[in-house]
Write an enzyme that holds these catalytic residues in place. Structure first.
Site, short mmCIF file in Angstrom:
data_model
loop_
_atom_site.label_atom_id
_atom_site.label_comp_id
_atom_site.label_asym_id
_atom_site.label_seq_id
_atom_site.Cartn_x
_atom_site.Cartn_y
_atom_site.Cartn_z
N HIS A 1 34.81 -3.87 -32.29
CA HIS A 1 34.78 -5.21 -32.10
C HIS A 1 34.06 -5.93 -33.44
CE1 HIS A 1 35.74 -4.74 -27.95
NE2 HIS A 1 34.65 -4.12 -27.70
N HIS B 1 38.10 -1.81 -24.10
CA HIS B 1 38.18 -2.98 -24.51
C HIS B 1 38.92 -3.19 -25.77
CE1 HIS B 1 34.07 -2.28 -22.96
NE2 HIS B 1 34.27 -3.32 -22.43
N1 Q9C Z 1 29.26 -10.97 -20.52
C1 Q9C Z 1 32.18 -1.34 -26.64
O1 Q9C Z 1 32.71 -0.63 -25.94
N2 Q9C Z 1 29.90 -6.96 -22.71
N3 Q9C Z 1 31.88 -2.53 -26.63
C2 Q9C Z 1 29.49 -8.02 -22.66
C3 Q9C Z 1 28.77 -10.14 -21.53
C4 Q9C Z 1 30.22 -6.25 -24.00
C5 Q9C Z 1 31.78 -3.40 -25.45
C6 Q9C Z 1 29.41 -8.70 -21.25
C7 Q9C Z 1 30.90 -5.09 -23.82
C8 Q9C Z 1 31.26 -4.53 -25.43
C9 Q9C Z 1 32.38 -0.79 -28.20
ZN ZN Z 2 34.45 -0.69 -25.18
#
Ligand code: Q9C
Ligand code: ZN
Length: 694
Positions: free
Chosen positions: A148, A190
């Site tokens: 990300h 993701h």
């Molecule tokens: N409403 C990886 O799997 N979620 N990152 C945040 C906020 C973030 C995942 C939710 C998820 C990040 C590397």
């Molecule tokens: Zn992820």
């Protein structure tokens, strides 16, 4: 000639597999010890699993070293590199929290810098060893994850984009190795937004990501992960996104994508090396992903990739938050790289209908760049080889063996902690797949939904496969898309208040103002009346609360206590409507004015409500009726209703919110509902409503 594994003459040497692990990467943690899914235990658990299985001894094990700033600066701005270098130093103690808060989903502590540089350095070193041939393949067990992270910012638990740093290193700092074509496969649940952006114009990196998209509603939300994002300039056609429409995707869905998108394109591209952004949050039981890939599923995907680039694969850990399925999946991958061959039975034979639709869209979008995609997929491939999502929802609550409709059996389900802090996998060593196989496979044939419902029929699927593309000269609005998908799913909407009276309920569908109402309704976009009506008793308490409504004026309105209470029975009138219509009812019931463009309550919300008995709609925080309850199933379809939040019910009970009898107009609407629905006589109805109290 038969080869015997035990024969010393034929003994083939195991491939050289490198493992990279360094405990120092555990120092990156939340500043005050708060729980977080991206925790140090993740890599410890993996390492422990590999040690216990004895595979670390069969591999070459490397520690990490910090990456040089200049290598990171190949894909990140100098400013970002400097910030991450310095943010863990004492001078930043007071500012660190604020800096983290400036990023999306990032925490920072005094160990973050070191971990970030070790993770990127570890992935870079292991990649180099694969590229030079020192090892055949490698697995870098690193954190923080990377995909990300964008050129100028940390994001989504990622500080540096580890895989991107390594790819850039090969292309720009080890030109001597002659690596000109890198395939990055990102199977983290993701979308790899950072990696996509870094190589957007670059044909030397083919970026492939399969991820949950949910029409742009899944993290990192927005359009970046859409199948339309194919790269630009020289990089056009070298960015491939496979966006799931919903959760629950499993081995069959991923393997269909491998067979019909990734394998053909990898074959044409013929990469020199494969870098795998190996997130395991699409694994069954992951608290964030909501998908169902098994360790064997991952193993098969990896095995298929090993046919390319001479088997030169470097897998770097990205996400994966269920310690058990994470470590089992990584173990399965290491075993696969070590050459383990086992013939896995097909675990989950059918992809979803939506999977074929997504595959067709992606192939169509990329076909100008990859001639192999111009061939039409043979219809036989998917006709009869797909399942509507709703089947899966139902299999999770295991209809009774005789197939009767009245089922609501308590199956041990994977607990989905929305913050992803802890996951209860249930008994001993059983993986969630075991439960699913037990509960999923057999009842399928016994559910006869879809047969009479043309929306889920096979023919309509085959036709609709390319439908969004035909319309797309540029974009298909997401509103049209979700509506067309959710219009194909039926549910029972359970009414216990004024909606029991059909003319009043029809206002929500067809628009208008029934007797007793002070305002008209706008109705649903789809004005088709309910396909069926029936009545049922449920074990939830009915009560009246609040003291004024726009529709009925003074007086309280009906609520169902969110918790079951076997002592009380409440009449519920069920209308069979589509999930699209349910979304429109939800909007109107909560006085939300605008069409949100995205479904408030989609297929994964249905899944969630079936699993957890209740769910709140996407992005809605306020509203009297935002708590969607699951009341069991009827003829294979879920019964859902909406009521107040559990905490509201407590506030009604304690007097913080007013309990209040309904107005005359409202009460008479309820009575008409019960009488015209032939449930009670008028006297009985009046009596029944008088007795409804919290
Ligand atoms: N409403 C990886 O799997 N979620 N990152 C945040 C906020 C973030 C995942 C939710 C998820 C990040 C590397
Ligand atoms: Zn992820």
């Amino acid at each position: 000639m038969e080869e015997s594994a035990t024969s010393p003459l034929n003994h083939r040497r195991e491939p050289r597999v490198g493992l990279l692990y360094d405990e120092r990467m555990c120092r990156h943690d939340t500043p005050n010890g708060e729980d977080h899914p991206e925790c140090p235990q993740r890599i410890k658990a993996i390492w422990h699993e590999l040690e216990s299985a004895g595979v670390t001894q069969r591999c070459l094990v490397f520690g990490a070293e910090e990456v040089k700033d200049s290598y990171v600066a190949g894909v990140h701005t100098g400013k970002h590199v400097d910030l991450i270098r310095r943010v863990s130093s004492r001078q930043f103690n007071s500012r660190r929290k604020k800096i983290a808060a400036n990023f999306n989903s990032i925490y920072l502590n005094d160990g973050s810098s070191e971990s970030a540089f070790l993770a990127a350095g570890g992935v870079l070193r292991l990649t180099e060893k694969v590229a030079t041939g020192e090892i055949n393949s490698g697995v870098a067990i690193v954190r923080p994850p990377g995909h990300h992270a964008e050129h100028d910012q940390a994001m989504g638990f990622c500080l540096f984009n580890n895989v991107a740093v390594a790819a850039n290193f090969l292309l720009n700092h080890r030109t001597d190795l002659g690596i000109k074509k890198i395939l990055i496969v990102d199977w983290d649940v993701h979308h790899g937004n950072g990696t996509q952006k870094m190589f957007w114009n670059d044909s030397h990196v083919l970026f492939f990501s399969v991820h949950r998209f949910d029409y742009g509603g899944f993290y990192p939300a927005g359009d970046d992960g859409s199948h339309m994002m194919i790269g630009e300039g020289l990089g056009a056609g070298f960015n491939i996104n496979v966006p799931w429409e919903h959760g629950l995707c499993g081995d069959a869905d991923y393997h269909a994508v491998w067979d019909h998108i990734l394998m053909p394109v990898a074959d044409s591209y013929n990469p020199d090396i494969i870098l795998l952004s190996g997130g395991f949050d699409a694994a069954m039981g992951d608290p964030l992903g909501g998908c169902c890939v098994t360790p064997e599923g991952y193993s098969i995907m990896l095995k298929k990739l090993m046919k390319f680039a001479d088997g030169k694969i470097m897998m770097a850990l990205e996400g994966g938050y269920n310690l058990k399925t994470l470590s089992k999946s990584v173990l399965a991958c290491v075993n696969t790289l070590l050459g383990e061959t086992s013939n896995f039975e097909k675990l989950d034979a059918k992809p979803f209908q939506s999977t074929w639709r997504v595959i067709c869209k992606v192939r169509h979008e990329l076909s100008p760049f990859w001639p192999v995609f111009s061939e039409q997929l043979p219809k036989e491939l998917f006709v009869g080889k797909e399942k509507p999502l709703i089947y899966e929802c139902f299999c999770r609550v295991a209809p009774s063996q005789d197939g009767s409709s009245e089922t609501d059996s308590e199956v041990e389900l994977i607990k989905d902690d929305s913050d992803g802090l802890e996951v209860d996998l249930g008994r001993s060593d059983r993986l969630p797949i075991d439960d699913l196989i037990d509960n999923v496979t057999s009842p399928l044939s016994k559910l006869n939904i879809g047969n009479e419902n043309e929306a889920t029929s096979l023919d309509s699927n085959a036709q609709s496969c390319l439908e969004p593309m035909v319309m797309a000269d540029g974009m298909v609005s997401s509103a049209q898309l979700w509506r067309s998908h959710l219009s194909k799913v039926d549910i029972w909407y359970g009414c216990y208040g004024s909606n029991m009276w059909m003319p009043r309920f029809l206002c929500y569908i067809q628009g208008g103002q029934a007797e007793g109402m002070q305002n008209p309704c706008r109705g649903s976009k789809d004005k088709t009346p309910p396909k069926d009506i029936l009545w049922k008793m449920v074990t939830h308490q009915l009560f009246f609360g609040r003291s004024y409504t726009k529709t009925w004026g003074e007086g309280g309105v009906a609520f169902l206590h969110p918790k079951t209470n076997d002592a009380t029975k409440t009449h519920v009138c069920l209308y069979r409507i589509t999930l699209e219509q349910f979304n429109d009812v939800l909007l109107q019931e909560n006085l939300l004015e605008e069409d949100p463009g995205l479904p408030l309550f989609d297929l994964s919300a249905i899944d969630s409500v079936v699993q957890n008995k209740s769910a709140t709609p996407l992005g809605v925080k306020e509203g009297w009726y935002i708590n969607v309850l699951y009341l069991g199933n009827e003829r294979g379809l879920p019964i859902i209703t909406m009521t107040c939040m559990e905490k509201d019910a407590e506030e009604f009970k304690s007097g913080q919110l007013p309990l209040c009898r309904p107005s005359k107009a409202y009460e008479s609407t309820l009575v008409k509902g019960l009488v015209e629905g032939k449930q009670l006589s008028e006297e009985e109805a009046v009596d029944y409503l008088r007795k409804a109290t919290l």
